[in-house]
Scaffold this active site. Structure first.
Site, mmCIF file in Angstrom:
data_model
loop_
_atom_site.group_PDB
_atom_site.id
_atom_site.type_symbol
_atom_site.label_atom_id
_atom_site.label_comp_id
_atom_site.label_asym_id
_atom_site.label_seq_id
_atom_site.Cartn_x
_atom_site.Cartn_y
_atom_site.Cartn_z
ATOM 1 N N CYS A 121 0.812 -1.223 0.000
ATOM 2 C CA CYS A 121 0.000 0.000 0.000
ATOM 3 C C CYS A 121 0.846 1.274 0.000
ATOM 4 O O CYS A 121 0.341 2.352 -0.320
ATOM 5 C CB CYS A 121 -0.957 0.019 1.188
ATOM 6 S SG CYS A 121 -2.078 -1.375 1.188
ATOM 7 N N HIS A 259 -3.359 7.481 1.952
ATOM 8 C CA HIS A 259 -3.754 6.136 1.525
ATOM 9 C C HIS A 259 -5.128 5.854 2.112
ATOM 10 O O HIS A 259 -5.406 6.199 3.267
ATOM 11 C CB HIS A 259 -2.725 5.115 2.037
ATOM 12 C CG HIS A 259 -3.165 3.706 1.874
ATOM 13 N ND1 HIS A 259 -3.660 3.219 0.679
ATOM 14 C CD2 HIS A 259 -3.198 2.659 2.746
ATOM 15 C CE1 HIS A 259 -3.977 1.944 0.838
ATOM 16 N NE2 HIS A 259 -3.710 1.576 2.077
ATOM 17 N N ASN A 289 -10.008 -0.153 -0.089
ATOM 18 C CA ASN A 289 -8.546 -0.070 -0.061
ATOM 19 C C ASN A 289 -7.999 -0.674 -1.364
ATOM 20 O O ASN A 289 -8.042 -1.884 -1.548
ATOM 21 C CB ASN A 289 -8.040 -0.839 1.159
ATOM 22 C CG ASN A 289 -6.526 -0.792 1.295
ATOM 23 O OD1 ASN A 289 -5.815 -0.380 0.385
ATOM 24 N ND2 ASN A 289 -6.032 -1.221 2.440
HETATM 25 O O1 UT7 Z 1 -3.699 -0.792 3.593
HETATM 26 C C1 UT7 Z 1 -2.786 -1.522 4.333
HETATM 27 C C2 UT7 Z 1 -2.925 -1.284 5.747
HETATM 28 N N1 UT7 Z 1 -4.134 -1.896 6.249
HETATM 29 C C3 UT7 Z 1 -4.825 -1.231 7.146
HETATM 30 O O2 UT7 Z 1 -4.516 -0.102 7.429
HETATM 31 C C4 UT7 Z 1 -5.941 -1.937 7.847
HETATM 32 C C5 UT7 Z 1 -5.803 -1.669 9.317
HETATM 33 N N2 UT7 Z 1 -6.854 -2.275 10.108
HETATM 34 C C6 UT7 Z 1 -8.139 -1.869 10.071
HETATM 35 O O3 UT7 Z 1 -8.500 -1.052 9.265
HETATM 36 C C7 UT7 Z 1 -9.088 -2.435 11.095
HETATM 37 O O4 UT7 Z 1 -8.357 -3.148 12.057
HETATM 38 C C8 UT7 Z 1 -10.166 -3.375 10.487
HETATM 39 C C9 UT7 Z 1 -11.165 -2.568 9.694
HETATM 40 C C10 UT7 Z 1 -9.503 -4.413 9.622
HETATM 41 C C11 UT7 Z 1 -10.933 -4.080 11.589
HETATM 42 O O5 UT7 Z 1 -11.473 -3.164 12.512
HETATM 43 P P1 UT7 Z 1 -11.261 -3.362 14.090
HETATM 44 O O6 UT7 Z 1 -12.046 -2.317 14.768
HETATM 45 O O7 UT7 Z 1 -9.776 -3.399 14.345
HETATM 46 O O8 UT7 Z 1 -11.935 -4.766 14.355
HETATM 47 P P2 UT7 Z 1 -11.301 -6.097 14.923
HETATM 48 O O9 UT7 Z 1 -10.360 -6.694 13.938
HETATM 49 O O10 UT7 Z 1 -10.771 -5.810 16.282
HETATM 50 O O11 UT7 Z 1 -12.573 -7.014 15.010
HETATM 51 C C12 UT7 Z 1 -13.657 -6.742 15.906
HETATM 52 C C13 UT7 Z 1 -14.683 -7.839 15.811
HETATM 53 C C14 UT7 Z 1 -14.071 -9.230 15.944
HETATM 54 O O12 UT7 Z 1 -14.950 -10.016 16.701
HETATM 55 P P3 UT7 Z 1 -14.635 -10.309 18.267
HETATM 56 O O13 UT7 Z 1 -13.298 -10.991 18.272
HETATM 57 O O14 UT7 Z 1 -14.596 -8.944 18.901
HETATM 58 O O15 UT7 Z 1 -15.778 -11.152 18.676
HETATM 59 C C15 UT7 Z 1 -14.049 -9.756 14.534
HETATM 60 O O16 UT7 Z 1 -14.134 -11.143 14.443
HETATM 61 O O17 UT7 Z 1 -15.335 -7.822 14.548
HETATM 62 C C16 UT7 Z 1 -15.294 -9.133 13.944
HETATM 63 N N3 UT7 Z 1 -15.216 -8.967 12.487
HETATM 64 C C17 UT7 Z 1 -16.288 -8.769 11.721
HETATM 65 N N4 UT7 Z 1 -17.601 -8.676 12.005
HETATM 66 C C18 UT7 Z 1 -18.436 -8.443 10.981
HETATM 67 C C19 UT7 Z 1 -14.120 -8.968 11.709
HETATM 68 N N5 UT7 Z 1 -14.457 -8.767 10.430
HETATM 69 C C20 UT7 Z 1 -15.807 -8.643 10.411
HETATM 70 C C21 UT7 Z 1 -16.738 -8.409 9.369
HETATM 71 N N6 UT7 Z 1 -18.039 -8.309 9.697
HETATM 72 N N7 UT7 Z 1 -16.370 -8.235 8.080
#
Ligand code: UT7
Length: 332
Positions: A121, A259, A289
């Site tokens: 990215c 980005h 993204n």
């Molecule tokens: O471009 C390269 C760089 N990449 C990035 O910058 C991405 C960086 N990361 C992010 O943008 C965020 O971490 C995400 C958008 C990927 C995720 O958001 P988050 O607030 O960090 O959520 P999380 O990963 O902590 O997940 C929270 C919950 C989890 O459930 P539990 O463990 O709390 O029960 C996940 O399993 O959300 C669940 N979850 C989903 N639920 C519904 C994960 N993906 C999904 C989904 N739909 N698609």
């Protein structure tokens, strides 16, 4: 030393921009039918509503060429006016040769440098830094710098933690060598680039394949929460560094062109800079993204909608797998 603001009497000026998005729109609602997710979750956590997905058979190279043609048209140039092509991509058509040589041939560019840059990215910012150095050192006169990605080709469509985040597309800029004026930061061109990687963090975001391991490209695996944390920190550090290196403050900026991975990361960077979101180009809601394509796509949209005007001071910044991160300060 990752900070480049070498003075050689030559500046790399952005002559024009171009971009391309595939026709097919995939909304969050569409994804609700594929994996256990909701439009609300995706939008709240990432700011994404929809993304474009390449057609069957449509390649990264095809999208790069389409974006390149738009940039040539805007500059009023022919392919033969270009003597360098650098494509930032992590999803090439073939393992080799580079996507850049396909672009070079298809647009009829002059024989000169043509290669790909792989910094995921952060790829476009890296490519811009590389191109700037070629131009300042007199090794090329006009370089097409492209970010192009078919992220849909490395997505596991059953993994809800990643498949809802990415999209396809391409963006391009044409850089031209012009005499560097005496007006300092008021002069047009790339004023500095700041490029970093920390390979110790390479397992936070990767594809589980490759030519010398599985023989297949593999799919994206990401520890989202960890990447998020570092993204906020690295972006804050690198934008500060870019401002300090040019003896300016965030108040001098006309636009932040970040980005487009997550609206929350973008907002955190704007907040850190004390910059109103009115001065931030945001496309993540409609593009998702698109990895190396996201910054030039956002730049081109803002130029074409006349938000960004000639003479505006832009701060471009990104981060991604590697982990890699970087920024470029540019007077458009
Ligand atoms: O471009 C390269 C760089 N990449 C990035 O910058 C991405 C960086 N990361 C992010 O943008 C965020 O971490 C995400 C958008 C990927 C995720 O958001 P988050 O607030 O960090 O959520 P999380 O990963 O902590 O997940 C929270 C919950 C989890 O459930 P539990 O463990 O709390 O029960 C996940 O399993 O959300 C669940 N979850 C989903 N639920 C519904 C994960 N993906 C999904 C989904 N739909 N698609």
């Amino acid at each position: 030393m990752a900070n480049s603001n070498l003075r050689t009497g030559v500046a790399s000026v952005i002559l024009s921009t171009g971009s391309y998005l595939p026709q097919k729109i995939v909304t969050n609602k569409d994804l609700e039918k594929k994996v256990d997710t909701t439009d609300e979750w995706i939008f709240q956590r990432s700011g994404i509503r929809e993304r474009r997905i390449a057609a069957e058979g449509e390649t990264t190279g095809d999208m790069a060429i389409a974006a390149a043609r738009k940039a040539l048209e805007s500059a009023g140039l022919k392919g033969s006016d270009i003597d360098g092509v650098i494509v930032a991509t992590t999803t090439p058509d073939r393992t080799f040769p580079a996507v850049a040589v396909k672009v070079q041939a298809e647009i009829g560019a002059s024989v000169g440098i043509a290669f790909d840059v792989q910094a995921v990215c952060t790829g476009f910012v890296y490519a811009l830094g590389v191109a700037d150095n070629f131009i300042r050192l007199g090794q090329a006169r006009r370089i097409l710098v492209i970010g192009a990605e078919k992220m849909s080709s490395v997505i596991n469509w059953e993994d809800r933690t990643t498949c809802v985040l990415f999209g396809d597309g391409a963006g391009a800029v044409i850089l031209e060598a012009q005499p560097e004026g005496k007006e300092g930061i008021k002069g047009r061109g790339i004023h500095s680039t700041h490029l970093y990687a920390n390979g110790a963090q390479r397992d936070l975001l990767y594809t589980d394949g490759g030519p010398s391991t599985t023989g297949k490209a593999g799919c994206i695996v990401m520890q989202g929460r960890e990447v998020f944390k570092y993204a906020v920190q690295y972006m804050a550090d690198v934008v500060d560094e870019a401002l300090a290196a040019n003896n300016i403050t965030a108040a001098d900026l006309d636009w932040l062109v970040p980005h487009q991975a997550n609206i929350r990361i973008i907002e955190a960077t704007a907040k850190k800079l004390d910059l109103s979101m009115d001065k931030v180009v945001v496309t993540v809601e409609r593009h998702g993204n698109t990895s190396a394509a996201s910054i030039p796509l956002a730049l081109d949209e803002a130029v074409r909608s006349k938000k960004i005007k000639k003479g505006d001071l832009l701060l471009l910044e990104g981060m991604g797998g590697g982990l890699t991160w970087g920024a470029a300060l540019v007077r458009y």
